[in-house]
Design an enzyme around this catalytic site. Structure first.
Site, PDB file in Angstrom:
ATOM      1  N   THR A  33       0.853  -1.189   0.000  1.00 34.23           N
ATOM      2  CA  THR A  33       0.000   0.000   0.000  1.00 34.23           C
ATOM      3  C   THR A  33       0.888   1.238   0.000  1.00 34.23           C
ATOM      4  O   THR A  33       1.951   1.232   0.612  1.00 34.23           O
ATOM      5  CB  THR A  33      -0.891  -0.017   1.268  1.00 34.23           C
ATOM      6  OG1 THR A  33      -1.788  -1.112   1.162  1.00 34.23           O
ATOM      7  CG2 THR A  33      -1.699   1.272   1.411  1.00 34.23           C
ATOM      8  N   GLY A 103       3.765   1.877   7.836  1.00 34.20           N
ATOM      9  CA  GLY A 103       2.516   2.307   8.448  1.00 34.20           C
ATOM     10  C   GLY A 103       2.201   3.766   8.224  1.00 34.20           C
ATOM     11  O   GLY A 103       1.189   4.269   8.707  1.00 34.20           O
ATOM     12  N   GLU A 111      -0.283  -5.277   6.116  1.00 34.20           N
ATOM     13  CA  GLU A 111       0.991  -5.418   5.391  1.00 34.20           C
ATOM     14  C   GLU A 111       1.903  -6.432   6.075  1.00 34.20           C
ATOM     15  O   GLU A 111       2.565  -7.234   5.415  1.00 34.20           O
ATOM     16  CB  GLU A 111       1.692  -4.059   5.291  1.00 34.20           C
ATOM     17  CG  GLU A 111       0.986  -3.110   4.343  1.00 34.20           C
ATOM     18  CD  GLU A 111       1.514  -1.689   4.391  1.00 34.20           C
ATOM     19  OE1 GLU A 111       1.313  -0.964   3.409  1.00 34.20           O
ATOM     20  OE2 GLU A 111       2.125  -1.293   5.407  1.00 34.20           O
TER      21      GLU A 111
HETATM   22  C1  5RP Z   1       1.571   2.029   4.272  1.00 37.95           C
HETATM   23  C2  5RP Z   1       3.031   1.858   4.222  1.00 37.95           C
HETATM   24  C3  5RP Z   1       3.723   2.366   3.015  1.00 37.95           C
HETATM   25  O1  5RP Z   1       4.385   1.302   2.411  1.00 37.95           O
HETATM   26  C4  5RP Z   1       4.702   3.394   3.419  1.00 37.95           C
HETATM   27  O2  5RP Z   1       4.000   4.410   4.107  1.00 37.95           O
HETATM   28  C5  5RP Z   1       5.429   3.995   2.213  1.00 37.95           C
HETATM   29  O3  5RP Z   1       4.516   4.689   1.453  1.00 37.95           O
HETATM   30  P1  5RP Z   1       4.942   5.508   0.175  1.00 37.95           P
HETATM   31  O4  5RP Z   1       5.341   4.512  -0.851  1.00 37.95           O
HETATM   32  O5  5RP Z   1       3.712   6.279  -0.179  1.00 37.95           O
HETATM   33  O6  5RP Z   1       6.073   6.425   0.570  1.00 37.95           O
HETATM   34  O7  5RP Z   1       3.662   1.342   5.102  1.00 37.95           O
HETATM   35  O8  5RP Z   1       1.066   1.601   5.488  1.00 37.95           O
END
Ligand code: 5RP
Length: 262
Positions: A33, A103, A111
């Site tokens: 995510t 997170g 996840e």
């Molecule tokens: C979501 C996550 C994401 O993997 C993390 O926040 C990185 O996000 P992004 O790719 O938008 O920087 O842990 O819960």
């Protein structure tokens, strides 16, 4: 389209493109995510629609599930899949041991469940996510709504007992109300600055009854694929094996080769 992306999105796009190469037909795939995982789902979706790839996927959030379905990827639950060949996900921070903070998007519970039910977890990230010591990014802790103030106090006491002084803990908000996760819980963000012993902290926090799951991923990730704004990607394996640097986009001359560093 790629040329119109911001430098950070170019980095996310290319690391996701490289990691998508690990996904083969017949695999059961965990989909992360976030804004980096978004590009992974896009790349996989394109291959599925072209008829080049036949996979089933387990998304780690409602957001990713909706995107995967839109992309034409076959989505199943983790229980239907049973076990996964690979999970590819973003991270908020990773260190030299491939310990992670996750997170930031509020999805670390699913996840972590999905990553741990996979033969391997690959992290995709732009270079800004690499840190020497975890903790600059606030550490997300998913907690039950029931008694969340008491849980917050117990976490604060634990931090003091572990030698962390003056750590601010904030309840993540969505506008005027607390942010609620896909599992119906709240998230407390711990503004640690530096985490001295991530493994000890992760296991101690999870002993507190109102805590559902912390955002530290220790000994889960086996490879990181780091994207750069110039279109290059660096892949590192936890085993300490060779590092691969490859030009995925950008200068087309450089597209023709890959460089292996030891
Ligand atoms: C979501 C996550 C994401 O993997 C993390 O926040 C990185 O996000 P992004 O790719 O938008 O920087 O842990 O819960």
């Amino acid at each position: 389209m790629y040329d119109d992306l911001s430098p950070q999105d170019k980095a996310k796009y290319v690391c996701a493109l490289r990691a998508a190469e690990f996904v083969k037909s017949g695999m059961k795939v965990g989909l992360g995510t976030g804004s980096t995982a978004y590009w992974l789902v896009k790349h996989l979706g394109q291959s599925v629609r072209n008829g080049e790839l036949d996979i089933v996927a387990v998304p780690t959030s409602t957001r990713t599930k909706e995107q995967a379905i839109e992309e034409g990827i076959k989505v199943v639950t983790l229980d239907e899949a049973g076990w996964l060949d690979i999970t590819i996900d973003g991270a908020d921070e990773f260190d030299a041991d491939f310990s992670l903070i996750k997170g930031g998007g509020g999805a670390h519970l699913q996840e972590k469940v999905v990553a741990m039910a996979s033969d391997q977890m690959i992290v995709i990230a732009d270079a800004s996510k690499r840190v020497e010591t975890l903790g600059k990014f606030p550490l997300p802790i998913e907690v039950l709504q029931f008694g969340s103030d008491a849980t917050q106090k117990l976490i604060a006491n634990l931090l003091v007992a572990q030698g962390y002084q003056g750590i601010e803990i904030t309840c993540r908000m969505a506008g005027d109300a607390p942010f609620v996760t896909d599992e119906g819980n709240f998230i407390l963000d711990l503004h640690m600055g530096q985490i001295a012993d991530a493994k000890a902290l992760a296991s101690a926090i999870n002993q507190i009854p109102g805590v559902v799951e912390n955002g530290l991923f220790i000994d889960i990730c086996s490879a990181v694929v780091v994207g750069n704004a110039d279109g290059s990607v660096r892949m590192e394996l936890k085993s300490g094996a060779d590092v691969e640097v490859r030009q995925m986009m950008g200068d087309t001359n450089e597209n023709l080769f890959s460089v292996i560093e030891s």
